[in-house]
Write an enzyme that holds these catalytic residues in place. Structure first.
Site, PDB file in Angstrom:
ATOM      1  N   VAL A   1       0.317  -8.152  -8.421  1.00  0.00           N
ATOM      2  CA  VAL A   1      -1.041  -7.780  -8.027  1.00  0.00           C
ATOM      3  C   VAL A   1      -1.262  -7.861  -6.523  1.00  0.00           C
ATOM      4  O   VAL A   1      -2.205  -7.250  -6.009  1.00  0.00           O
ATOM      5  CB  VAL A   1      -2.061  -8.671  -8.771  1.00  0.00           C
ATOM      6  CG1 VAL A   1      -2.102 -10.090  -8.187  1.00  0.00           C
ATOM      7  CG2 VAL A   1      -3.454  -8.045  -8.759  1.00  0.00           C
ATOM      8  N   TYR A   2      -0.422  -8.564  -5.783  1.00  0.00           N
ATOM      9  CA  TYR A   2      -0.610  -8.672  -4.331  1.00  0.00           C
ATOM     10  C   TYR A   2      -0.506  -7.288  -3.706  1.00  0.00           C
ATOM     11  O   TYR A   2       0.547  -6.651  -3.753  1.00  0.00           O
ATOM     12  CB  TYR A   2       0.420  -9.602  -3.703  1.00  0.00           C
ATOM     13  CG  TYR A   2       0.329 -11.056  -4.111  1.00  0.00           C
ATOM     14  CD1 TYR A   2      -0.771 -11.561  -4.793  1.00  0.00           C
ATOM     15  CD2 TYR A   2       1.359 -11.934  -3.802  1.00  0.00           C
ATOM     16  CE1 TYR A   2      -0.840 -12.888  -5.164  1.00  0.00           C
ATOM     17  CE2 TYR A   2       1.299 -13.279  -4.164  1.00  0.00           C
ATOM     18  CZ  TYR A   2       0.201 -13.749  -4.852  1.00  0.00           C
ATOM     19  OH  TYR A   2       0.147 -15.071  -5.218  1.00  0.00           O
ATOM     20  N   SER A   3      -1.611  -6.844  -3.124  1.00  0.00           N
ATOM     21  CA  SER A   3      -1.686  -5.510  -2.519  1.00  0.00           C
ATOM     22  C   SER A   3      -1.216  -4.426  -3.489  1.00  0.00           C
ATOM     23  O   SER A   3      -0.607  -3.429  -3.097  1.00  0.00           O
ATOM     24  CB  SER A   3      -0.883  -5.450  -1.211  1.00  0.00           C
ATOM     25  OG  SER A   3      -1.541  -6.187  -0.203  1.00  0.00           O
ATOM     26  N   ASN A   4      -1.509  -4.649  -4.782  1.00  0.00           N
ATOM     27  CA  ASN A   4      -1.211  -3.678  -5.837  1.00  0.00           C
ATOM     28  C   ASN A   4       0.246  -3.223  -5.795  1.00  0.00           C
ATOM     29  O   ASN A   4       0.553  -2.023  -5.838  1.00  0.00           O
ATOM     30  CB  ASN A   4      -2.149  -2.476  -5.722  1.00  0.00           C
ATOM     31  CG  ASN A   4      -2.129  -1.604  -6.966  1.00  0.00           C
ATOM     32  OD1 ASN A   4      -1.888  -2.094  -8.067  1.00  0.00           O
ATOM     33  ND2 ASN A   4      -2.355  -0.310  -6.793  1.00  0.00           N
TER      34      ASN A   4
END
Length: 353
Positions: free
Chosen positions: A60-63
């Site tokens: 999920v970090y920066s998608n």
């Protein structure tokens, strides 16, 4: 660099882990940082030179962009590092694009492997509790990934103690993979984890990886009572992790951190990190930074040792109150407490002597 065994597994990890939530800067993660591939490679170089052997990221970090940057940055030296990532958060608009279902876990793992450019993930962590998916389904999906060689170890993150114990019991009953670690928020700003999560880790042999050990930078020494923080600082506003419920207590804690730092000639941040490394069950602290200078300062904490008196001062200023039933146990059960019990109650009992 010191290396500690991750829980009851045989995996040895450095006491500092490189965090990568600053990598990418896509969407809301721009509030945390926007490290590009060049700077990411330089920061990873710095960490590897210091002896760090674990890099932590999440889908999920920066998608997904953080994972992609990590993959590019470790290309050609994948065997030098352990890679940890996570699954659970929304990765698309569909009804099955989040959670810990068999569908989302297996799809998420395949996507993470592709973005990271690797054939296996060393530590695959469920990022958050999913109360709507049976634990058996979640653990069976993780078992499939472990048995296929795509995942080496599994861990949890942001679980309550009862949720983690239920997962451990389900794994034991079904012969399924047992979580070797929990990644949790724990810092001098908020020691909530000491009520249940740290005692559980001691009792069950679970390694503790700490996210945001500097409380999102609040314990860096930049934020002082009555002092204007430097330009560009988030200052208790833009990013709401972690929440601050008692700002005055936070400032009191920072004053002690700064004072202890001056006694050693180091930053308040290094003191905050060294404090946590001395706590029970803590295996590694996940440290990230916007700049190489910040990262180098954080890495130096691995060599800092606080005296018992300094540790006690920090304990005193940040100590959480005893909730029920802990105050009752401290008053009536102190003759028969286990090592796990004493992680919380021991310092309170000592303070009364």
């Amino acid at each position: 660099m010191e290396y500690r065994t991750l829980g009851s597994s045989g995996l040895r990890v450095s006491v500092l882990t490189m965090g990568t939530m600053t990598f990418g800067g896509r969407d809301k993660f721009n509030l945390v940082g926007s490290t590009d591939i060049g700077e990411a490679r330089a920061q990873i170089d710095l960490c590897l030179a210091a002896g760090v052997n674990l890099i932590d990221t999440a889908d999920v970090y920066s998608n997904g962009l953080s994972e992609e940057i990590v993959g590019h940055a470790v290309k050609g030296r994948r065997d030098e590092v352990l890679l940890a990532t996570k699954v659970r958060m929304p990765m698309g608009p569909g009804p099955n694009d989040a959670g810990l279902s068999r569908h989302h876990i297996i799809t998420g793992c395949e996507d993470s492997l592709r973005r990271l450019g690797t054939d296996h993930i060393d530590l695959y962590q469920v990022h958050e509790w999913d109360g709507q998916t049976p634990l058996e389904e979640t653990l069976e999906a993780l078992d499939l990934l472990v048995s296929s060689g795509k995942v080496r170890y599994v861990g949890a993150s942001n679980y309550t103690a009862w949720q983690l114990m239920k997962a451990l019991g389900t794994a034991e009953r079904g012969g399924l993979p047992r979580f070797v670690s929990q990644q949790i928020y724990y810092s001098l700003q908020a020691r909530d984890a000491e009520y249940e999560l740290v005692p559980l880790a001691v009792d069950q042999g679970i390694g503790v990886l700490v996210w945001s050990p500097l409380a999102g930078g609040l314990l860096s020494g930049k934020y002082r009572r009555g002092v204007q923080p430097p330009a560009g600082s988030r200052h208790l506003s833009d990013w709401n992790e972690p929440p601050v419920y008692d700002q005055e207590k936070l400032y009191d804690t920072i004053e002690v951190l700064v004072a202890v730092g001056e006694e050693h000639g180091v930053s308040a941040a290094q003191v905050a990190l060294a404090y946590l490394l001395g706590k029970p069950a803590v295996t590694s602290l996940v440290v990230g930074a916007r700049t190489r200078e910040q990262l180098a300062d954080n890495l130096a904490a691995a060599d800092l040792v606080l005296s018992a008196e300094q540790q006690a001062r920090l304990d005193e200023v940040s100590r959480p109150p005893l909730l029920y039933p802990y105050w009752h146990q401290a008053a009536t059960a102190s003759d028969r407490l286990s090592p796990a019990d004493l992680t919380l109650l021991g310092p309170h009992l000592e303070a009364k002597k």
